[in-house]
Design a protein around this motif. Sequence first.
Motif, PDB file in Angstrom:
ATOM      1  N   CYS A  79       0.835  -1.201   0.000  1.00 43.39           N
ATOM      2  CA  CYS A  79       0.000   0.000   0.000  1.00 43.39           C
ATOM      3  C   CYS A  79       0.877   1.261   0.000  1.00 43.39           C
ATOM      4  N   LEU A  91      -0.831   5.344  -6.008  1.00 46.35           N
ATOM      5  CA  LEU A  91      -2.156   5.297  -6.644  1.00 46.35           C
ATOM      6  C   LEU A  91      -2.214   4.362  -7.856  1.00 46.35           C
ATOM      7  N   CYS A 124      -6.273  -0.576   3.007  1.00 49.42           N
ATOM      8  CA  CYS A 124      -6.075  -0.100   1.641  1.00 49.42           C
ATOM      9  C   CYS A 124      -6.835  -0.940   0.624  1.00 49.42           C
ATOM     10  N   GLU A 131      -4.413   1.797  -4.381  1.00 55.22           N
ATOM     11  CA  GLU A 131      -3.316   2.445  -3.670  1.00 55.22           C
ATOM     12  C   GLU A 131      -2.009   1.649  -3.785  1.00 55.22           C
TER      13      GLU A 131
END
Length: 517
Positions: free
Chosen positions: A337, A364, A401, A405
């Motif tokens: 993450c 991202l 998460c 991510e």
Amino acid sequence: MLLLLLLLHTPTGTTSEPELLQFPEIRLSNGPSRCQGRVEILYNGSWGTVCDDDWDIVDANVVCRQLGCGHAITLPAAMTFGQGRGPIFLDNVDCKGWEAALSECWSHGWGIHNCYHYEDVAVVCNEFSPTQASEGPTTRTLTASVQDGESDGSIRLVSGPDTCQGRVEIFYRGNWGTVCDDDWGLSDASVVCKQLGCGQALDYKSNAYFGYGTGRILLDNVNCDGSEPFLSACYSLGWGIHNCGHHEDAGVICAGLDTSTITSFTTSVALDSEETVTATATAVTDGRDQPSQATDVVTTMLLTVEQESGGVRLANGNGSCRGRVEVRHRGTWGTVCDDDWDFPDAQVVCRQLGCGAALAATVLGSFGYGSGPVLLDNVGCGGGEARLADCFHLGWGQHNCGHHEDAGVICRGSLRLVNGSHRCEGRVEMFYLSQWGTVCDDAWDLRDAKVVCRQVGCGHAVAAWGEARYGQGTGYIFLDNLKCKGHEPSLLRCSHIRWDVHNCDHSEDAGAVCDIL
């Protein structure tokens, strides 16, 4: 009269026997006998010489065999037999050893050279043991010489953990010697293992994997088909004929059993205090309840493949040094993450993968969304850790998460292709010791190029070039005698001699051509 008519009506251009293939005539000039002297070759009605660029004992051996003069004993110094006259017909000759004539060997082409007559080559052949000119690979036979219980062609494995693993040594005329790794492969190893009663061959080794031998190098360019009863029955250049050093001594790893059965087993190996990896493999066992020594060897080989980067890999990037970061835990690959993900974390990943310096830490899901579990979150590296798993994190599988991510990295990369017509073609350069350097073309072939193409994120290997086809590089020559099998994740995983040991200059820089994806 009838006989004459029959002869007149016989079709022309046909014969009951095949026409013999004619090769350009060669001779040795200005020497004490027809088997010693300056090499000259007849082309288009004129005699000319051969330049000494890349000339070695393998080339000389082809000359001696073509002349029926046995094998080459030595390569005399330049101008030992004087300078020739007229054209220089061949340059950069590169024979493999099996050719029937010098004209069959690779060269730049008739009359293409950058030489002078003070570079004319000469050879001294063993004229006292003449052989007929060969039409192709020959079979070596085991001789009957016996001394101290050892016969010519006897073999042994030394410097390994047991008698069925080690450096290959062979006995000839009272002495033990080594085998060069040129063309060495699994079929050759299988003959060695069979001759020793050591079961199946598990792997073959090159570049003195089991240490440097001493004494003579007795065989080179060994080429077994696997059916031979002993190594000396395989094709080779002949006893003592080679162009090698002991840094190229060949080795093998055998299963280590006289009689074997194939069974499937499952074994678990603890990698650290938290992680256990279970691998299932097919291996050779000896019929007892416990796996044999071969089990450990096969398991180790499997785990090396599965754990190629110590439990870290980069996915979905354009090359092996950029992409989504994935880690392995309890046999499963998962993502990281991007909470708190930053440059020091990327530094650790790039260094762990041997990908040079970090250029960026991405967030991202910039390299696409992963699948499976999110295994690490809130990673906090200082930048000096050896592994990503050594950095602070919330614990394996602890996160809040989603795969949108997923963290990634972009590393400088440890490999690049330069001076080509596109990004997947050029001189091979690698980043090491904080600088870029080149790779020598000794033993360079398509299997090495295949690893390069995969490492730089290109398609299939199309060609492996030598002799600085893409210009001469600068700096260190980092790798020499690369002998990849083709499946390795990077050139550094291929067999090679130490980075600071080579006999090359930048005129031998290697290049590669890959398909563009």
